[in-house]
Design an enzyme around this catalytic site. Structure first.
Site, PDB file in Angstrom:
ATOM      1  CB  SER A 108      -2.256  34.972   7.879  1.00 47.74           C
ATOM      2  OG  SER A 108      -0.917  34.912   7.405  1.00 47.74           O
ATOM      3  CG  ASN A 122      -2.885  39.764  -4.289  1.00 48.93           C
ATOM      4  OD1 ASN A 122      -2.645  39.480  -5.464  1.00 48.93           O
ATOM      5  ND2 ASN A 122      -2.019  40.392  -3.505  1.00 48.93           N
ATOM      6  CG  HIS A 159       0.619  43.463  -2.264  1.00 50.27           C
ATOM      7  ND1 HIS A 159       1.725  42.788  -1.778  1.00 50.27           N
ATOM      8  CD2 HIS A 159      -0.462  42.853  -1.743  1.00 50.27           C
ATOM      9  CE1 HIS A 159       1.304  41.812  -0.992  1.00 50.27           C
ATOM     10  NE2 HIS A 159      -0.019  41.819  -0.948  1.00 50.27           N
ATOM     11  N   GLY A 183       1.419  35.951   4.442  1.00 54.01           N
ATOM     12  CA  GLY A 183       1.982  34.655   4.082  1.00 54.01           C
ATOM     13  C   GLY A 183       2.759  33.998   5.213  1.00 54.01           C
ATOM     14  CD  GLU A 186      -2.522  42.962   1.932  1.00 56.88           C
ATOM     15  OE1 GLU A 186      -3.320  42.026   1.849  1.00 56.88           O
ATOM     16  OE2 GLU A 186      -1.550  43.089   1.180  1.00 56.88           O
ATOM     17  CD  GLU A 217       3.455  39.668  -1.822  1.00 59.92           C
ATOM     18  OE1 GLU A 217       2.900  39.547  -2.922  1.00 59.92           O
ATOM     19  OE2 GLU A 217       3.066  39.071  -0.797  1.00 59.92           O
ATOM     20  CE  LYS A 249      -0.100  37.773  -1.848  1.00 62.54           C
ATOM     21  NZ  LYS A 249       0.641  37.735  -0.614  1.00 62.54           N
TER      22      LYS A 249
END
Ligand code: 13P
Length: 251
Positions: free
Chosen positions: A213, A9, A95, A173, A167, A97, A11
């Site tokens: 991660s 991904n 996702h 991250g 996730e 985010e 991003k």
């Protein structure tokens, strides 16, 4: 046996002018990993360059979001027919985010996922709890809600076009990874929840990726767990060598 699927991904990280190089490096570095499905999910503006660079290689190209309407007055959005026309095979939906920063809800996740599947692409539907939710003992409730609402109306026949990504938000991250046992516990919950929606036999065939991660150094022990069928990779997907190390761990 579920075929492992490792997806990057990207991003909002790679320029259109940098895209071909990274896709070609990934293709080269993962050439020998025939038992793993390799995917790069890229920003919409990188899609054309990524598709061109991936031609004739084992790398599939995905997008990072899609709108549920086929066309119309939705300034700034990208539709499934547009992605299909460009050659996209996978789309990340929901996702964290997008949920956190762009108002994505389980209801909009549901609309997007169904549109992606109806268009013949594979939806990579993301679920996962925040640290606050985990610490409040709401893990099961949150995952079940995200699955039940996010996948409402998705049938057993749709499931060959479905991948789920677990996730944990606190692992994205942050350098903090869920332990293999923590991840396996939630992956088993996801599969059991899916079984209630589409039947155990179908649920058994759906791939569930871990994301958060994941790196070459921790991928093998995560991917060794019975219900962890791949990875959705952020930071480590931006370096072909690291990404290939994760793919190799799944091979
Ligand atoms: P990191 O691998 O950078 O933690 O990101 C995970 C992720 O969000 C993939 O979708």
């Amino acid at each position: 046996m579920r075929k492992k699927i490792i997806a990057g991904n990207w991003k909002m990280n790679v320029l259109p002018s940098e895209t071909a190089t990274l896709v070609k490096e990934v293709a080269e570095a993962t050439k020998a990993c025939g038992n793993v499905e390799v995917v790069c999910c890229v920003p919409a503006i990188d899609v054309a360059a990524a598709i061109e660079a991936a031609k004739g290689t084992q790398v599939g190209i995905g997008a990072e979001n899609a709108h549920w309407e086929a066309k119309g007055a939705f300034t700034g959005e990208i539709s499934c027919p547009m992605l299909v026309d460009a050659g996209v095979k996978y789309v990340i939906i929901g996702h964290s985010e997008r949920r956190q920063y762009f108002g994505e809800t389980d209801e909009t996740v549901n609309k997007r996922a169904r549109a992606v599947i109806a268009a013949g692409m594979t939806a990579i539907v993301c679920v996962g709890e925040t640290l606050e939710e985990r610490e409040a003992g709401k893990l099961v409730e949150v995952i079940e809600r995200q699955m039940n609402v996010g996948l409402k109306g998705v049938t057993a026949a749709d499931c060959d076009k479905l991948v789920i990504a677990y996730e944990p938000v606190w692992a994205i991250g942050t350098g903090k990874t869920a332990t293999p046992d923590q991840a396996q516990e939630v992956h088993a919950l996801i599969r059991a929840t899916l079984a209630k929606l589409v039947g155990a036999e179908t649920a058994d065939k759906v791939r569930i990726q871990y994301g958060g991660s994941m790196k070459p150094g921790n991928a093998a022990e995560l991917l060794a767990k019975p219900d962890i069928d791949g990875g959705l990779i952020g930071g480590a997907a931006l370096k072909a060598g690291d990404f290939a190390g994760i793919v190799a761990a799944g091979n």
